[in-house]
Design a protein around this motif. Structure first.
Motif, PDB file in Angstrom:
ATOM      1  N   ASP A   1      42.211  36.541  32.332  1.00  0.00           N
ATOM      2  CA  ASP A   1      41.747  36.860  33.687  1.00  0.00           C
ATOM      3  C   ASP A   1      40.987  38.171  33.775  1.00  0.00           C
ATOM      4  O   ASP A   1      40.737  38.657  34.883  1.00  0.00           O
ATOM      5  CB  ASP A   1      42.936  36.895  34.662  1.00  0.00           C
ATOM      6  N   GLY A   2      40.677  38.785  32.651  1.00  0.00           N
ATOM      7  CA  GLY A   2      39.893  40.025  32.659  1.00  0.00           C
ATOM      8  C   GLY A   2      40.717  41.230  33.065  1.00  0.00           C
ATOM      9  O   GLY A   2      41.899  41.360  32.715  1.00  0.00           O
TER      10      GLY A   2
ATOM     11  N   LYS B   1      48.139  43.283  35.123  1.00  0.00           N
ATOM     12  CA  LYS B   1      49.428  42.603  35.270  1.00  0.00           C
ATOM     13  C   LYS B   1      50.210  42.630  33.965  1.00  0.00           C
ATOM     14  O   LYS B   1      51.422  42.888  33.946  1.00  0.00           O
ATOM     15  CB  LYS B   1      49.206  41.155  35.718  1.00  0.00           C
ATOM     16  N   ILE B   2      49.526  42.381  32.854  1.00  0.00           N
ATOM     17  CA  ILE B   2      50.197  42.399  31.553  1.00  0.00           C
ATOM     18  C   ILE B   2      50.712  43.798  31.249  1.00  0.00           C
ATOM     19  O   ILE B   2      51.815  43.966  30.700  1.00  0.00           O
ATOM     20  CB  ILE B   2      49.233  41.910  30.449  1.00  0.00           C
ATOM     21  N   ASN B   3      49.949  44.824  31.587  1.00  0.00           N
ATOM     22  CA  ASN B   3      50.399  46.204  31.366  1.00  0.00           C
ATOM     23  C   ASN B   3      51.662  46.504  32.171  1.00  0.00           C
ATOM     24  O   ASN B   3      52.578  47.184  31.671  1.00  0.00           O
ATOM     25  CB  ASN B   3      49.295  47.187  31.746  1.00  0.00           C
ATOM     26  N   ASN B   4      51.720  46.003  33.404  1.00  0.00           N
ATOM     27  CA  ASN B   4      52.912  46.220  34.223  1.00  0.00           C
ATOM     28  C   ASN B   4      54.135  45.522  33.613  1.00  0.00           C
ATOM     29  O   ASN B   4      55.234  46.098  33.553  1.00  0.00           O
ATOM     30  CB  ASN B   4      52.678  45.715  35.643  1.00  0.00           C
ATOM     31  N   TYR B   5      53.942  44.283  33.174  1.00  0.00           N
ATOM     32  CA  TYR B   5      55.049  43.564  32.531  1.00  0.00           C
ATOM     33  C   TYR B   5      55.455  44.247  31.225  1.00  0.00           C
ATOM     34  O   TYR B   5      56.647  44.285  30.881  1.00  0.00           O
ATOM     35  CB  TYR B   5      54.649  42.104  32.270  1.00  0.00           C
TER      36      TYR B   5
ATOM     37  N   ILE C   1      51.226  33.619  30.997  1.00  0.00           N
ATOM     38  CA  ILE C   1      50.805  34.860  30.345  1.00  0.00           C
ATOM     39  C   ILE C   1      49.459  34.670  29.668  1.00  0.00           C
ATOM     40  O   ILE C   1      48.600  35.568  29.694  1.00  0.00           O
ATOM     41  CB  ILE C   1      51.873  35.312  29.326  1.00  0.00           C
ATOM     42  N   GLN C   2      49.242  33.505  29.073  1.00  0.00           N
ATOM     43  CA  GLN C   2      47.954  33.228  28.454  1.00  0.00           C
ATOM     44  C   GLN C   2      46.838  33.257  29.492  1.00  0.00           C
ATOM     45  O   GLN C   2      45.734  33.737  29.223  1.00  0.00           O
ATOM     46  CB  GLN C   2      47.995  31.866  27.772  1.00  0.00           C
TER      47      GLN C   2
END
Length: 256
Positions: free
Chosen positions: A106-107, A113-117, A100-101
């Motif tokens: 990763d910009g 990806k973080i928003n999806n999770y 996750i970090q």
């Protein structure tokens, strides 16, 4: 004061700003209307009678952020709080989980990806909170027919309501004036102002609240608002300047 109205006039003449303001107001209106849509199978009159006088504590605080939807058993009863909780959890997991970090670093691709999770975690949190909300908040006399199908459909409605509120917040951020989640919380808090002010004046009229104390509360509230505006202005400009310049296309608006 003349400069203030001139600034408002200049803002309204810029098409991009005008469209964003209209979009924001329209989305906030949808959010406020949805907070009055009671879940099917719940007697709103019986619920109001049962909740009369129970506006304090944690439930009152949650109801404040939800703009009254929490106490009305609305389809938006859970509000935006599950999404905020999911966002905080994802931020904390970034310190403990290297994957996750790495996504955080990763910009734009990592942010997506973080928003999806975060959305998936929001659904999981809602699935846990929805049955608890119904069991602990809605009194038995307000339930018309609590069949197993009703429980499943109501939980699904509460999850869908929170996801729709989250979508409204994202649209305000993308197509409105920005800070969609903050705008939703602000709208919920402001919606309770008229009732709170009316209750304060009624208490003062009945002698439960001294008029001097009411004036002190008003002065303190104005002082807090002034301090918040000064702090936000300092963070926005980065220095003690007199004006903020916003460039939209080829037009410049000057805020005093």
């Amino acid at each position: 004061m003349n400069r203030f109205f001139e600034t408002l006039k200049n803002i309204w003449t810029i098409e991009d700003l005008r469209v964003r303001i209209i979009n924001t107001l329209g989305l906030l209106l949808i959010y406020r209307l949805g907070s009055y849509v009671v879940l099917p199978g719940i007697d709103s009159d019986a619920l109001a009678i049962a909740n009369a006088g129970n506006s304090g504590g944690i439930a009152g605080l949650l109801d404040l952020f939800a703009g009254g939807a929490f106490s009305r058993a609305s389809i938006f009863a859970l509000g935006i709080m599950p999404y905020i909780s999911a966002s905080i959890i994802m931020q904390l997991l970034g310190f403990a989980i290297p994957q996750i970090q790495k996504m955080q670093q990763d910009g734009e691709s990592g942010r997506k990806k973080i928003n999806n999770y975060t959305r998936l975690l929001t659904i999981a949190i809602c699935a846990f909170q929805a049955p608890s909300y119904i069991s602990l908040t809605v009194p038995p006399q307000a339930l018309v027919d609590a069949t197993p199908f009703w429980w499943v459909s109501t939980v699904a409605l509460l999850i869908g309501g929170t996801m729709f509120v989250m979508w409204i917040g994202e649209k305000i951020t993308d197509r409105g004036i920005g800070n969609g989640i903050s705008m939703l919380i602000f709208a919920g808090i402001v919606a309770g102002f008229p009732t709170a002010i009316g209750a304060a004046f009624e208490s003062a009229r009945q002698g439960d609240l001294h008029i001097l104390m009411l004036l002190v509360i008003a002065v303190v509230a104005m002082a807090v608002i002034w301090a918040i505006v000064r702090i936000e202005r300092g963070q926005l400009t980065g220095s003690d300047v007199d004006r903020v310049h916003v460039l939209v296309g080829q037009r410049r608006v000057v805020f005093p």
